[in-house]
Design an enzyme around this catalytic site. Structure first.
Site, PDB file in Angstrom:
ATOM      1  N   GLU A  32       3.191   4.149 -29.618  1.00  8.96           N
ATOM      2  CA  GLU A  32       4.083   4.826 -29.060  1.00  8.96           C
ATOM      3  C   GLU A  32       3.600   6.230 -28.843  1.00  8.96           C
ATOM      4  OE1 GLU A  32       7.194   5.077 -27.394  1.00  8.96           O
ATOM      5  OE2 GLU A  32       6.641   7.075 -27.353  1.00  8.96           O
ATOM      6  N   ALA A  62      18.713   5.056 -28.113  1.00  7.49           N
ATOM      7  CA  ALA A  62      19.688   5.064 -27.105  1.00  7.49           C
ATOM      8  C   ALA A  62      19.627   6.103 -26.169  1.00  7.49           C
ATOM      9  CB  ALA A  62      21.269   4.818 -27.790  1.00  7.49           C
ATOM     10  N   CYS A  84      20.955   6.348 -23.234  1.00  7.53           N
ATOM     11  CA  CYS A  84      22.287   6.671 -22.626  1.00  7.53           C
ATOM     12  C   CYS A  84      23.192   7.390 -23.219  1.00  7.53           C
ATOM     13  CB  CYS A  84      22.889   5.151 -22.231  1.00  7.53           C
ATOM     14  SG  CYS A  84      21.584   4.351 -21.489  1.00  7.53           S
ATOM     15  N   ARG A  92      10.743  -4.870 -41.139  1.00 14.91           N
ATOM     16  CA  ARG A  92      10.504  -5.815 -39.999  1.00 14.91           C
ATOM     17  C   ARG A  92       8.856  -6.369 -39.861  1.00 14.91           C
ATOM     18  NH1 ARG A  92      15.053  -4.575 -35.524  1.00 14.91           N
ATOM     19  NH2 ARG A  92      16.833  -4.479 -36.948  1.00 14.91           N
ATOM     20  N   ALA A 150      19.317   0.101 -19.598  1.00 16.51           N
ATOM     21  CA  ALA A 150      19.062  -0.387 -20.910  1.00 16.51           C
ATOM     22  C   ALA A 150      19.181  -1.864 -21.649  1.00 16.51           C
ATOM     23  CB  ALA A 150      19.914   0.408 -21.985  1.00 16.51           C
ATOM     24  N   TRP A 173      48.195 -10.948 -11.495  1.00 17.07           N
ATOM     25  CA  TRP A 173      47.040 -11.238 -10.854  1.00 17.07           C
ATOM     26  C   TRP A 173      46.102  -9.995 -11.204  1.00 17.07           C
ATOM     27  CZ3 TRP A 173      45.738 -15.195  -7.141  1.00 17.07           C
ATOM     28  CH2 TRP A 173      46.969 -15.884  -6.965  1.00 17.07           C
TER      29      TRP A 173
END
Lengths: 447, 447
Positions: free
Chosen positions: B34, B42, B44, B72, B300, B433
């Protein structure tokens, strides 16, 4: 067609059919016979009338009799009970307080609805014991609460009417108990959803009596107690909500085929076994879109849609009535709980599926955005075909997302296809992975 | 695969791929390069950081670098820029502040994202002129608003970033103007939705300048005005949000095929034209589920899902990345506005459809139940096939219902099939409806 389109029953299915048939074919004569006084009313709104959210019972009427008669040119006759169908002569027998007469039809729609099941309880006719199926019953309950000021209510049956009435009566200031024979309430919504609603009902002060059989009611003129096997519980108002039964007697007496569910058998156009005789609404079956088999899910949308489709067909444009996914949503105080398809594993196996399911706790919004609520999603699939077969959602917001799964059921999507749906995301509305997608991801990992 | 799975870019696509690949195959070496400092954030949520709804920029980070590295087992290297790909040698060139080195790969994922378009405006580098694409930019805008206390903001571009930033800056006490070259804002959401949002923005005090081209910015060191053709408007903060461009230079220089949209061409598994090289996220195309053609919708969910699918594929389980329906939802003060598929008739015709559409005003709840809001639904279909091809929804609640239509698009449902969906109804949640069904009913009448 020279003879009129005759409709038996003036609620959702019947009046939808009447209106649509007239729009399709303004020259068609349309006669509706309704044995009661109320037509075209929103039965699902009745608990909110008792609660006080809806001020007037009339507010629940979607279209007034005058509008049907004057604006829509429908010959609507309330206080008229159809007592016999002669499908060979294409004629029915109608009774009013004053007379009995025959009416011929070119096409007939049976929209006789369903009635509340009255279990063989002692004391069912004591004052203060009600079922909630008709507008008159809603009116009677509201009047009883207002005038008699009962303090303790017993609700027999933990289905959606029971849950909605618990909320309504707590709001009216009563102490409320629910008695349910099964180990949990809201049986068709699955265990995970039911448990969350049960906890919430208890938080709201509802006393839950699960696995508890009621044997009757006791009282002197008016109800005073609910009788259990070894016990009795005080109650000066009782609502019996243990299910509904399709009103099929009129059809059955005419030799019209009744389906495996006990409701009137119909084809994909709503046609019964008798020529030119249709059935729709709570008295009729509908095809379950998951199993492809006849099902009986007496809910408002199915009735409205099938009625409308039949009106269209009789008016000249053949139209499919559509199936049912058994989709339902219920408010329980601050929670919503929704379902679609098949959730129960035993029922899934009976329908020939090998069910596999997950239940996940997720949120309606990203962790960093305020105002999200926990949403618990159960998603069920068939192991071999990997088709999604059902889901439930429960939480304080976002339960209308069940529609995504309902749509997936109609389209017979697999779990992987559900996971790949491009659903809407922005922080004020959803996490990146909508809760339904997250459930699909997790379920996919189990396939 | 002995050589590692190498990922270029540490946001949605890249980090989803890294995590999933390690879960699928814990023995696989996964390296992420990176060039910046932020990973897995995020984007957004950035307008809501400027607005003040989100307190800390760090709150937008989904998973921290430490978690990736320690929990991880992902070899995540920030401050590392990949400057070249040699797809024959299966090797990339990486630069840091200190060194340049080669890294071989067994599989490579290009997740270089997109950048804000910088139009050829004068004064674009004046202090106080920003785009909003990176966390550093969000930080800079927030700092500028807090420390410099600008009073007037000009937003160039009426897309979703423009609308969200208008809300954020009004909340921060600024006077806000939006400048949009086109006759309306939120172009991809269609005219009906845009008009309602425009009215609402004006009600909230936003000054809208439609069909207004900006030529540049004026100021002495810091921005003081927006220059129009014959006019200038005071502004001491400018946000330029006129779209994004895929970062394809790295791929292009390596001879990797760029698709018709200008983003990297990929197949249904996210594979580029080079062996073992994948692309995902805002730099890559995705197949539009309505047209079946390549599309570029840098959002995203598409990035997260494609990244995850590629991680799965590289980890040993070939997984489809999924298409895009172009589904999007935006908050504009008290309104939500959502879209999916193709709404614009001209675009529909270009894609080979004969579009027919309706716009209806309906309500999120029955008339008798309190708290419902008006919901305006536009539904678009192809006249010949009768397939639903797009929709928009706008209103103060209920716009997440767009997911029903998005699901219908994936399943290629017709309008009649959409009308027959068994969606959830109860008075606190929906009319009988659902608004989407009502739109389908009306549109069906036009087919």
């Amino acid at each position: 067609m020279d003879d009129p389109f005759v409709i038996v029953g003036g609620d959702a299915a019947g009046m939808s059919a009447a209106s649509k048939a007239k729009r399709e074919n303004p020259d068609l004569e349309v006669i509706v016979f309704e044995r009661g006084d109320w037509v075209s009313y929103a039965a699902c709104g009745m608990p909110y009338y008792v609660k006080g959210t809806v001020e007037e019972l009339d507010d629940l009427v979607a279209v007034t009799p005058d509008t049907f008669r004057e604006k829509r040119d429908v010959d609507l006759r309330t206080g008229h009970e159809v007592v016999a169908i002669d499908s060979e002569a294409q004629s029915i027998t109608v009774e009013t307080d004053d007379e009995t007469f025959e009416q011929s039809y070119g096409a007939l729609l049976i929209g006789t609805g369903a009635r509340a099941v009255h279990p063989p309880f002692d004391g069912l006719d004591l004052e203060g014991v009600f079922t909630l199926r008709s507008m008159d019953e809603a009116d009677a309950i509201e009047t009883y609460v207002t005038e008699r000021e009962p303090e303790t209510a017993a609700i027999v049956g933990g289905g959606y009417v029971g849950v909605e009435m618990a909320e309504a009566l707590i709001e009216r200031g009563l102490e409320v108990s629910i008695f349910e024979m099964l180990p949990r309430i809201l049986q068709p919504f699955g265990e995970a959803a039911a448990e969350i609603v049960e906890d919430h009902l208890r938080e709201q002060g509802v006393s839950l009596h699960l696995e508890t059989a009621v044997s009757g009611f006791d009282g002197d003129g008016h109800v005073e107690a609910v009788e259990l096997e070894d016990d009795a519980v005080t109650a000066d108002l009782v609502i019996v909500g243990v299910g509904v039964a399709a009103n099929v007697e009129l059809a059955e007496a005419a030799g019209i085929e009744i389906g495996p569910t006990g409701a009137i058998a119909v084809d994909e156009y709503g046609r019964t076994s008798a020529p030119d005789v249709y059935a729709a609404g709570d008295c009729a079956e509908a095809t379950n879109v998951v199993t492809g088999e006849p099902d009986h899910v007496p809910l408002a949308l199915t009735a409205n849609r099938a009625g409308r489709a039949i009106g269209s067909t009789v008016g000249g444009t053949p139209t499919l009535t559509g199936g049912t996914a058994g989709t339902a949503i219920v408010k329980a105080f601050d929670f919503g709980v929704a379902r679609t398809g098949i959730i129960d594993h035993e029922r899934a196996r009976e329908a020939g599926f090998d069910p596999v399911s997950v239940t996940i706790d997720t949120s309606t919004k990203p962790h960093y955005y305020p105002g999200g609520a926990e949403l618990t999603v159960t998603l069920v699939a068939d192991r071999e075909s990997e088709r999604v077969i059902g889901a439930s959602l429960v939480g304080q917001e976002g339960t209308k997302r069940i529609d995504t799964v309902a749509t997936a059921l109609h389209a017979a999507l697999t779990v992987a296809e559900l996971e790949r749906l491009d659903l809407a995301y922005a922080p004020p509305f959803s996490p990146v992975w909508d809760p339904v997608l997250t459930a699909a991801k997790v379920l996919n990992g189990k396939l």
